[in-house]
Design an enzyme around this catalytic site. Structure first.
Site, PDB file in Angstrom:
ATOM      1  N   ASP A   6      44.647  29.583  20.087  1.00  0.00           N
ATOM      2  CA  ASP A   6      44.560  28.242  19.516  1.00  0.00           C
ATOM      3  C   ASP A   6      43.087  28.035  19.196  1.00  0.00           C
ATOM      4  OD1 ASP A   6      44.340  25.548  18.987  1.00  0.00           O
ATOM      5  OD2 ASP A   6      45.063  24.865  20.950  1.00  0.00           O
ATOM      6  N   LYS A  70      35.725  23.677  12.473  1.00  0.00           N
ATOM      7  CA  LYS A  70      37.072  23.744  11.876  1.00  0.00           C
ATOM      8  C   LYS A  70      37.224  22.738  10.728  1.00  0.00           C
ATOM      9  CE  LYS A  70      41.892  23.713  13.465  1.00  0.00           C
ATOM     10  NZ  LYS A  70      42.715  23.668  14.685  1.00  0.00           N
ATOM     11  N   GLU A 171      50.390  24.827  14.074  1.00  0.00           N
ATOM     12  CA  GLU A 171      50.258  24.327  15.446  1.00  0.00           C
ATOM     13  C   GLU A 171      51.521  23.639  15.963  1.00  0.00           C
ATOM     14  OE1 GLU A 171      46.591  22.164  15.130  1.00  0.00           O
ATOM     15  OE2 GLU A 171      45.449  24.033  14.922  1.00  0.00           O
TER      16      GLU A 171
END
Ligand code: AMP
Length: 606
Positions: A6, A70, A171
């Protein structure tokens, strides 16, 4: 060994399947959460510092310590959200309009992929130390709303870190895998409500006999707990100013302190009803103190939480299901620890939300399970994902021609045959688009390239275009001249000018402009038809001048001119009636031509 990762905005995690169970791995200090922070020391030749050690120096050396990278992966300058994010970062973000974003660290100019690769390389090293074997394959998660460019950039970051990236996984899908694995065999529809620091996603999945299918997904990667922190910090600044007029809440250090106090208070208020807040040395030697209650927090946070509603409704609508068809609503992401968020989700979906998943770990565990599926360690499970926006090509008249519609299950392939619009044309421009609008110009341009083909009369060339969208959502376009076999294959890895907010606007816009768009498409199509008709009529008229009285010929010429004028105008009814009038006026001409052709055929036979 395939790892599941992740790669989060704030924190990242890595894990592997061990003896049939997904486990998350800790670093040398025993922490499973690695802050997604990279510090670049000023000393020449010094290696970057990643994780908790970098987070510790963040306040001391903000300009050389990169966090939240990100937000910039796969982004380009010129987008408002990129500009806003860049302005908020204490490090130097270079975002020239149209160019990929870079981060300046002294002499160096680094890409978001290179910085993300440092985080991934640290996770890789930690996992290898923990396991004692090399880990060189990975599944990496991304928000469902990441576009093609953001996914491709994430994949590149993985490759730079030395991984073979097996899959880019959404996700919410990962979270559903974690939830669903214990319930294999049951048939259920679940909603995954993922509310983190900076992103919100709602996905509806169907679990059926080991098959996980994403039915729809909707969200906004610019909506999260950070927005709540900003509102609380503003409120604290107002109280501070009232109590200590000498304080300057805009001073960078005080602003950072207020923001930090706001987030800490918010987190504490998930467990208690009120909390003291203290900011030492807020104005010179004077400190600021106040009490902040859960009610205060909820008043500020409610409008932010409320913004998730329309995404939830849209996802339900796209999945063609009602809230009552859902068997569970799974909450993940740090912000779902807020009682207000739980209550909101409960009310919206009409059921008590499922909080059995660890909000910080569910996504990483899902990535590990996906890795297990790929390596064969987890069996009897298949995962089907969907694409969030339609993919297509620009065709004649600037229209969007959809090849892969939104919410299609991936991996998928779709193709269509195209031809040349003009005689003798030697090349065709393949312009690849992503979006929901009827006109090409209103969609996102993913890129374009030229395919050369053999010269042919109009409408005779045959160019096949195939889109294949892989399981990670990355698009490859193949264009082939079917006569000669000449082809070009283009993998769309280049950055796209699409911000998440723009995707949002695109979806809103496709509804808002549905009527105008539909009208414009019909007008464009009618124009194209009329443009084909005119030269045909004129050619027929020239070849049959002897067959028709002069008055009729003049009538046709006049009606043809009227069609030409209507093509230039923008009224669909006017164009349609001009074409009808021309059709009527050419009836006799058409009949005369048919008659003559038959006579000629008869004569040839004699
Ligand atoms: P994530 O992006 O999933 O890591 O979530 C991070 C967000 O969750 C940040 O905005 C945090 O402030 C928020 N958060 C973490 N723990 C809590 C908590 N106990 N209560 C409220 N918000 C929290």
């Amino acid at each position: 060994m395939i790892a599941g990762i992740d790669l989060g905005t704030t924190n990242s995690l890595i894990g592997v399947m061990e003896a049939g169970f997904p486990v998350l791995l800790a670093d040398a200090e025993g922490r499973r959460l690695t802050p997604s922070v990279v510090h670049y020391p000023a000393e020449a030749g010094a290696a970057p510092v990643v994780g908790a050690a970098a987070a510790r120096v963040r306040l001391l050396q903000p300009a050389r310590t990169v966090h939240s990278i990100k937000r910039f992966i796969g982004a380009r300058g010129g987008e408002t959200t990129t500009a806003e994010d860049a302005a908020r970062m204490p490090y130097d973000v270079v975002a020239a309009p149209g160019a990929p974003v870079r981060v300046r660290l002294g002499e160096q100019l680094l890409s978001p992929e290179e910085i993300s690769a440092q985080i991934l390389a640290k996770l890789k090293a930690d996992a290898e130390r923990a396991l004692g074997v090399s880990v060189d394959r990975a599944v990496i998660t991304v928000p469902a709303y990441f576009n093609d460019a953001q996914r491709a950039a994430t994949q590149r970051a993985g490759e730079l870190a030395g991984f073979q990236v097996e899959r880019i996984l959404n996700e919410p899908t990962a979270a559903a895998l974690t939830y669903g694995l214990q319930r294999l065999g049951e048939r259920a529809r679940v909603a995954v409500f993922d509310f983190g620091g900076g992103t919100f996603d709602l996905s509806i999945l169907e679990l059926r006999e080991g098959l996980f299918q994403v039915l729809s997904t909707n969200g906004n990667t610019r909506l999260g707990g950070d927005d709540i922190d900003a509102l609380v910090a503003d409120e604290l600044a107002r109280r501070l100013q009232a109590a200590l007029p000498a304080a300057d809440p805009h001073a960078p250090l005080l602003r950072a302190a207020l923001r930090e106090a706001a987030e800490q208070a918010k987190i504490r208020l998930s467990d208690v009803l009120e909390t003291p807040i203290e900011i030492p040395f807020a104005a010179g030697t004077e400190s600021f103190a106040c009490t902040f209650t859960r009610a205060d927090l909820e008043t500020l946070a409610r409008p932010v939480v409320e913004r998730t509603r329309r995404h939830c409704l849209r996802a339900l609508e796209d999945a063609k299901c009602a809230a009552s068809d859902l068997q569970a609503v799974v909450l993940v992401g740090g912000s779902t620890r807020m009682p207000l968020v739980r209550q909101f989700a409960g009310e919206l979906f009409g059921r008590e939300p499922d909080t059995t998943q660890h909000p910080d770990e569910a996504i990483a565990l899902g990535a590990v399970i996906q890795a297990g599926i790929l390596s064969g360690a987890v069996q009897n499970v298949t995962l089907l994902d969907v694409t969030p926006l339609s993919l297509g090509l620009e065709t004649l008249g600037g229209l969007m021609n959809v090849l892969i519609p939104r919410n299609s299950t991936i991996p998928t392939k779709a193709g269509e045959m195209f031809t040349n619009a003009a005689a003798g044309q030697r090349a065709m421009r393949i312009h690849v688009l992503q979006g929901e609008r009827e006109m090409a110009r209103d969609n996102f341009s993913l890129g374009s390239f030229e395919l050369e083909f053999e010269s042919a009369p109009r409408g005779q060339a045959r160019v096949g275009v195939q889109f294949s969208l892989d399981a990670s959502g990355i698009l490859t376009v193949l264009a082939r001249d079917t006569k000669t076999g000449a082809e070009r294959v283009v993998e769309l890895r280049s950055a796209v000018d699409v911000s998440d907010q723009a995707v949002e606007q695109m979806l809103a816009g496709s509804l808002e402009h549905a009527f105008d768009d539909f009208h414009e498409r019909r007008l464009t199509e009618a124009r194209l038809k009329a443009e084909e008709l005119l030269p045909a009529v004129r050619a027929a008229l020239a070849s049959a001048a002897d067959l028709l009285p002069a008055a009729e010929q003049a009538d046709i010429t006049e009606k043809a001119a009227a069609v030409e004028a209507a093509i230039a105008g923008d009224s669909l009814p006017a164009l349609q009636s001009a074409v009808r009038a021309l059709d009527d006026a050419t009836q006799a001409l058409a009949a005369a031509l048919v008659e003559r052709a038959m006579e000629e055929a008869v004569l040839r036979k004699l």
